[in-house]
Design an enzyme around this catalytic site. Sequence first.
Site, PDB file in Angstrom:
ATOM      1  N   HIS A 265       1.847  -7.970  -2.068  1.00  8.25           N
ATOM      2  CA  HIS A 265       2.289  -6.579  -1.891  1.00  8.25           C
ATOM      3  C   HIS A 265       1.684  -5.959  -0.625  1.00  8.25           C
ATOM      4  CE1 HIS A 265       3.405  -2.492  -3.509  1.00  8.25           C
ATOM      5  NE2 HIS A 265       2.363  -2.146  -2.762  1.00  8.25           N
ATOM      6  N   GLU A 266       0.365  -6.010  -0.534  1.00  6.62           N
ATOM      7  CA  GLU A 266      -0.291  -5.402   0.627  1.00  6.62           C
ATOM      8  C   GLU A 266       0.082  -6.144   1.914  1.00  6.62           C
ATOM      9  OE1 GLU A 266      -1.499  -2.593   0.128  1.00  6.62           O
ATOM     10  OE2 GLU A 266      -1.701  -2.691  -2.054  1.00  6.62           O
TER      11      GLU A 266
END
Length: 500
Positions: A265-266
Amino acid sequence: MKDAISALRVLEHQNYAYRYAQSVINFDGETVAPADSADGRAEAIEVLSRAQFELLTAPSVDQLLDQADAAADAAPDGEQVHAEVRELRRTLSQIRPIPAEEYAAFERLTQEATAAWAKAKKASEFSVFAPYLEKLVAGRRRQAQQIAPDKDPYETLLDQYEKGLTIEKCDQFFATVRGAIVPLLEAIQTRGSAIRTDFLDQEWPVSGQRVLSQKVMELWGLDPQRCVLAESEHPFTDGFNTRDVRITTHYMPRDLLSNLYSVAHEGGHALYELHVDPKLDYTVLAGGASMSLHESQSRLFENMVGRSRGCIHLLWSAMQEQFGGQLAAVTEEELYRAANRAEPGLIRTEADELTYCLHIMVRYELEKALIHGELAVADLPAAWNAKYKEYLGLDVPDDAHGVLQDIHWAGGSFGYFPSYALGSAYAAQAMADLERSIDFDGMYASGDLAPLREALARRLWHYGNLKETSWLVESLCGGPFDPQYYVDYLTRKYTQLYNL
């Protein structure tokens, strides 16, 4: 005229320096600073934010913006200059109505509140954080009313994260998505094929998880000379410029997938920041254009890429190397199905794609009620627990697994949460369009995600904040936004996964 543009760039470089210093302080506070160090950060942030406020709101800035805008048509980078003026004027409209002392004091408060939140979460005691949250809610409500006295205060806050977003648009979007999620989840629970998950509940050495994190970053194409991974209580990304982007994760010894998909995600956020045109560095056009667009990239890489069969195949050998004994009786297909299961849970960041929007709806409805003054902070835990029972059928055991799980409100970020759901929908529509021109099976077979990165860079990343958000949404999605693509994506995926 050239002098006006040069002066504009000087102003922006000064503004960047203040933002950079505050970002370093925030990153340090979330990663390596001692637990009792919040007072020092708060002191520094208050001074820096006051200086930045005074820089941007000086009476001379209005004349400078007018002069630079007038000079832009004759400048070789005229489009960029016009956009810089546009965004600075937007910033001024959001901060100038707030008294300088109040602005700086609120920034200080967010530092103190974030430290209190961390302690409250560790102790699972909402009362430790509640006094700070009361001040944050009152402060944001007051600021919204100062910025736009005749506008719904929550709508003013929504607009700060996604230009033009309204309560009506949010309500319509969530109603459309919920109308598909609820019956689909009911069908899964009543007649869906079983998915094996027993193997997930065991100890996964953090040393091995760290190696897997680096594998994800390598697969995503994140340059280690420009992007680093650290650890924090709540994973986040901070983009300083196109050569300095920092992401964090949180390792859970008994949850392999939590860290894996936090990094995925990041990493999506980081790719966006790293691929903005470098000529926009140090200007107000650097970085992502809106939080929904930013979340579209994180959700795309977390779910549509990271949970795909092709990506799990690419990660499988690394998982075998690190956790071979624990995965000895597990097949690659079983891992794929377990990573994509739909199962209501308490924690948003670990939620599956199907139930994720229900977590966002809870936060949207609660923070809207807080800002409207319809819900008291003291009543928030009970309201949170009731919403989780209503929307996800779950009993919340304690504050740490409930109202204290997210850091956003501690930082004053009211109006942010809908961005996650909208971003997921943008990503689904973008992928539907990209599948027409990218051979995803071939891409995964090669082990090189370059075709996807290059397409997203052309559609979105390169522009930073140069273009208006509405233009960028259409560029990313391949046409006007339509939430039906998201509904169709979820329906198709989970119908196949559970043999409905």
